[in-house]
Design an enzyme around this catalytic site. Structure first.
Site, mmCIF file in Angstrom:
data_model
loop_
_atom_site.group_PDB
_atom_site.id
_atom_site.type_symbol
_atom_site.label_atom_id
_atom_site.label_comp_id
_atom_site.label_asym_id
_atom_site.label_seq_id
_atom_site.Cartn_x
_atom_site.Cartn_y
_atom_site.Cartn_z
ATOM 1 N N GLU A 1 84.178 -31.410 -3.406
ATOM 2 C CA GLU A 1 85.507 -30.816 -3.394
ATOM 3 C C GLU A 1 86.191 -31.008 -4.751
ATOM 4 O O GLU A 1 85.742 -31.823 -5.562
ATOM 5 C CB GLU A 1 86.342 -31.486 -2.292
ATOM 6 C CG GLU A 1 85.801 -31.274 -0.882
ATOM 7 C CD GLU A 1 86.054 -29.866 -0.339
ATOM 8 O OE1 GLU A 1 86.292 -28.931 -1.137
ATOM 9 O OE2 GLU A 1 86.006 -29.702 0.893
ATOM 10 N N HIS B 1 84.520 -25.311 -4.666
ATOM 11 C CA HIS B 1 83.566 -26.402 -4.418
ATOM 12 C C HIS B 1 82.131 -25.881 -4.401
ATOM 13 O O HIS B 1 81.883 -24.704 -4.109
ATOM 14 C CB HIS B 1 83.911 -27.200 -3.153
ATOM 15 C CG HIS B 1 83.647 -26.551 -1.839
ATOM 16 N ND1 HIS B 1 84.600 -26.450 -0.852
ATOM 17 C CD2 HIS B 1 82.524 -25.980 -1.318
ATOM 18 C CE1 HIS B 1 84.065 -25.852 0.200
ATOM 19 N NE2 HIS B 1 82.816 -25.545 -0.056
ATOM 20 N N ASP C 1 73.711 -30.218 1.852
ATOM 21 C CA ASP C 1 74.714 -31.020 2.548
ATOM 22 C C ASP C 1 74.572 -30.936 4.067
ATOM 23 O O ASP C 1 73.795 -30.128 4.591
ATOM 24 C CB ASP C 1 76.132 -30.597 2.114
ATOM 25 C CG ASP C 1 76.317 -29.070 2.089
ATOM 26 O OD1 ASP C 1 75.445 -28.354 2.613
ATOM 27 O OD2 ASP C 1 77.332 -28.615 1.549
ATOM 28 N N ASN D 1 87.871 -22.806 -2.849
ATOM 29 C CA ASN D 1 88.553 -23.689 -3.808
ATOM 30 C C ASN D 1 87.636 -24.089 -4.969
ATOM 31 O O ASN D 1 87.948 -24.998 -5.731
ATOM 32 C CB ASN D 1 89.078 -24.946 -3.092
ATOM 33 C CG ASN D 1 87.952 -25.768 -2.464
ATOM 34 O OD1 ASN D 1 86.773 -25.423 -2.600
ATOM 35 N ND2 ASN D 1 88.296 -26.845 -1.786
#
Ligand code: GLP
Length: 254
Positions: free
Chosen positions: A143, A138, A67, A136
């Site tokens: 996400e 991801h 990314d 979280n």
């Protein structure tokens, strides 16, 4: 899916580097999928050591990063291209032309994403994809709520991710709001996966990833479906797991 719990960050990093080096030694033109964040830095340090002391050869290796932030130029010290040059590529004998990090400055982002996917295919697919995990759950910048079949595309970052990543920027307002990320479907096509997690703040995400149900709300849970996935953690990140896990990968796998 194999879960390995090591005593320390150093041991976790050493094992991940050893697994990657083994692939590079047996296939000199291996295609590596690489990750950013603080977690893989130890793995990269160990790979650099192996290059310098053991002549681990990267001259024919191709890499694809997961990314990149949208609108951060590669010269920005928080861009993932800068991170990769600084933490790995500048210290090994890799041909930079064979290193790919999504282009956060691309004018036509959908066209770029399509091109990126094509380049992965052209290179013969990814042999091993290194992954970190967000607090979280991801993976890359997929996400919670991301389609489990998603491809490389632009994503809006979660509030939590922006807060988590604020430590790398002067103010929270400087944290980019968008990123280009490989999709979950793209990541799952890699021939093997290594997911790393250390520290207490990853314990909830690791509990859900290893022992929870597969759900788009915790994207990392998809690794349960991968035929060749290894999760390596330190003690703190695995502290909430309820079952016993090995300290070494099974002999057959290594
Ligand atoms: C970012 C990256 C992820 C990474 C995560 C965790 O959001 N896009 O690929 O796994 O941060 O970062 P860290 O390793 O610093 O905890």
């Amino acid at each position: 899916m194999e879960v390995i719990v090591k005593n320390s960050y150093e041991e976790m990093s050493k094992l991940a580097a050893e697994m990657i080096a083994k692939i590079v030694r047996s296939k000199p033109n291996a295609v590596l999928g690489l990750a950013t964040g603080s977690t893989p830095i130890g793995t990269y340090k160990e790979l650099i050591r192996m290059h310098k002391e053991e002549k681990l050869d990267f001259s024919n290796v191709t890499t694809f990063n997961l990314d990149e932030y949208v609108a951060l130029p590669p010269t920005h010290d928080q861009s993932y291209r800068y991170f990769m040059n600084d933490n790995l590529f500048n210290h090994i004998n890799i041909d930079k032309k064979k290193t790919h990090v999504p282009d956060g400055m691309a004018k036509d982002i959908p066209a770029f994403c399509k091109w990126y996917e094509e380049q992965i295919l052209k290179a013969g697919g990814i042999d091993v994809q290194l992954l970190g995990i967000g607090g979280n759950g991801h993976i890359a910048f997929n996400e919670p709520g991301s389609s489990l079949g998603s491809r490389t595309r632009v994503k809006t970052l979660d509030e939590k991710t922006i807060k988590d990543n604020a430590r790398f920027f002067k103010t929270i307002d400087e944290v980019p709001k968008y990123a280009i990320t490989m999709g979950i479907g793209t990541i799952m096509e890699a021939r093997s996966l290594i997911l790393l997690a250390n520290k207490e703040n990853k314990a909830d995400a690791i509990l859900k990833t290893v022992e929870g149900p597969i759900t788009a709300m915790v994207p990392a849970t998809i690794v349960q479906l991968h035929p060749k996935a290894t999760i390596i953690t330190d003690k703190a990140a695995s502290s909430k797991l309820t079952r016993e896990y090995a300290e070494e990968p099974s002999v057959l796998k290594r």
